[in-house]
Structures are given as C-alpha cells and as structure tokens.
Design a protein around this motif. Structure first.
Motif, short mmCIF file in Angstrom:
data_model
loop_
_atom_site.label_atom_id
_atom_site.label_comp_id
_atom_site.label_asym_id
_atom_site.label_seq_id
_atom_site.Cartn_x
_atom_site.Cartn_y
_atom_site.Cartn_z
N THR A 23 0.80 -1.13 -0.13
CA THR A 23 -0.01 -0.03 0.03
C THR A 23 1.01 1.32 -0.05
OG1 THR A 23 -1.12 -1.14 1.90
CG2 THR A 23 -2.28 0.78 0.91
N VAL A 25 3.94 1.57 -1.22
CA VAL A 25 4.62 1.81 -2.64
C VAL A 25 3.68 2.33 -3.48
CG1 VAL A 25 5.64 0.38 -4.52
CG2 VAL A 25 6.28 -0.03 -2.52
N VAL A 26 2.16 1.65 -3.53
CA VAL A 26 1.06 2.35 -4.52
C VAL A 26 0.73 3.76 -4.29
CG1 VAL A 26 -1.11 2.15 -4.90
CG2 VAL A 26 -0.03 0.15 -5.05
N ILE A 28 2.90 5.89 -2.77
CA ILE A 28 4.04 6.97 -3.17
C ILE A 28 4.10 7.04 -4.84
CG2 ILE A 28 6.62 6.88 -3.38
CD1 ILE A 28 6.79 5.93 -0.76
N THR A 29 3.79 5.69 -5.51
CA THR A 29 3.70 6.00 -6.83
C THR A 29 2.60 7.03 -7.35
OG1 THR A 29 4.00 3.55 -6.74
CG2 THR A 29 3.87 4.61 -8.96
N ALA A 30 1.44 6.88 -6.79
CA ALA A 30 0.27 7.76 -7.00
C ALA A 30 0.83 9.27 -6.78
CB ALA A 30 -0.88 7.46 -6.04
N TRP A 32 3.85 10.45 -7.07
CA TRP A 32 4.75 10.85 -7.73
C TRP A 32 4.25 11.08 -9.37
CZ3 TRP A 32 9.08 12.88 -7.89
CH2 TRP A 32 10.04 12.65 -8.97
N ILE A 33 2.92 10.33 -9.70
CA ILE A 33 2.38 10.63 -11.01
C ILE A 33 1.48 11.93 -10.79
CG2 ILE A 33 0.59 9.77 -12.56
CD1 ILE A 33 1.40 6.89 -11.88
N THR A 46 11.46 12.00 -15.24
CA THR A 46 10.19 11.25 -14.68
C THR A 46 11.00 10.04 -14.00
OG1 THR A 46 9.51 11.18 -17.11
CG2 THR A 46 8.13 10.07 -15.39
N TRP A 47 12.00 9.32 -14.48
CA TRP A 47 12.67 8.19 -14.03
C TRP A 47 13.81 8.65 -13.15
CZ3 TRP A 47 9.79 4.30 -13.68
CH2 TRP A 47 8.70 4.09 -14.73
N PRO A 50 13.12 9.36 -9.00
CA PRO A 50 12.93 8.11 -8.11
C PRO A 50 14.15 7.35 -7.88
CG PRO A 50 10.77 8.51 -9.50
CD PRO A 50 12.17 9.44 -10.13
#
Lengths: 103, 80
Positions: A23, A25-26, A28-30, A32-33, A46-47, A50
C-alpha cells in the motif's frame, strides 16, 4: 498443535506486513504521478528522480551500518568476566563427567 | 579484532559517501553545467545514470533468488 497455531500467526502477520508495504509503494507511486501531471517536476526527470532517491536511500543505509561498525562498543571488562564464567562452567561440568567438547 | 571492525566500517562509509557524491553530481549538478566544461569528461553520459542502478538492482535480485534457491535445495537434499 501449538506450533501449528504459531505458524499460522506468523504467516498472517507477515501477510499483513506485505500488504502494508505494498500500500505504501502504491501511495508513493500515485503521489509521484500526481506531481508529474501538475508539472511540478519536469517531464524529462520522470525516471531519474525516483532512482536517485532509491540510490541515496541505499547509500544512507550503508552509511548507518558503517557508522555503527565504527562506534561499536566492545566492553573489554565484560569480555574478561565472560571468559572466567566460561572457564568455571567448563570445570564444573568436567567434574560432573559431562562432555564439554571443545577441549 | 575491533580494529578490523573499525576498518570495515570506515571502508563501508567511505564507499557509500563517494557513491552518493558521485551520483548527486552526475544527476543534479551536471545538467546545469555548460556542455564544454572540462568536468564532463570525468562523468559517463547521462543515460548510464539510469541504466547503472537498474542494472545493479537486477543483479542483486538475481543473486538473492539464486541464493534462496540454493539454500532451499541444500536443505531439501539434507532432509531427503
């Protein structure tokens, strides 16, 4: 039977731990997006950012391990007392004819 | 004994600090430097700044999987 219950407990708890980490990780990804979409971060990075944070986190972990190794307390008096305890225990056991092994 | 521990600790922190400064320089400072500065010849082109950590991570993952498989096989062989 108690062993089986303990096993189930450990498996359930590690599953909860894995779900918690996933949860995070998801989330943090959200985040970042979201930052990318609102152009707070330039699109060419973008890459890069991170990966930079992950590398710096790994470096920080290594640094903490290194610093812990340098400042490791050795307690020489306790080591001496421990050796004396070991010697006494070995003599006592040998007197009672129990095999101590490493002599 | 504690001298060896201290030496290993010092080596580890030195390696981690050097990797951190090199990588920070590479990713953050170098894009803001003019492209005909002499410092650019000490750093690889920028694509490698992404490829190298990803490659290292993949190698680490493979090593972990191989190690786990090896230990599992060895314990199974010992039981059988």
């Amino acid at each position: 039977m108690i062993l089986r219950i303990a096993e189930q407990f450990i498996i359930a708890n590690s599953m909860k731990h894995v779900v918690k980490i996933l949860t995070l990780v998801v989330a943090i990804t959200a985040f970042w997006i979201g930052l990318l979409q609102t152009s707070v971060v330039p699109c060419s990075h973008t890459w890069l950012l991170p990966i930079y944070f992950i590398v710096s986190l790994g470096c920080y972990g290594l640094l903490m391990v290194g610093i812990g190794l340098i400042c490791f307390p050795t307690c020489p008096q306790e080591a001496l007392l421990l050796q004396q305890d070991i010697k006494e225990a070995k003599e006592y056991l040998k007197r009672n004819k129990i095999d101590v092994g490493s002599d | 004994m504690e001298l060896a521990d201290r030496a290993v600790g010092f080596l580890l922190s030195f390696i981690s600090l050097s990797i951190f400064t090199y990588y920070t320089f590479w990713v953050i400072i170098l894009p803001f430097v003019d492209s005909d500065h002499f410092i650019h010849q000490y750093f690889l082109p920028q694509e490698y700044a992404i490829l190298m950590p990803v490659f290292a991570g993949v190698v680490l993952l493979c090593f972990l999987c191989i190690f786990i498989g090896f230990v599992t096989l060895k314990s199974k062989k010992k039981k059988a």
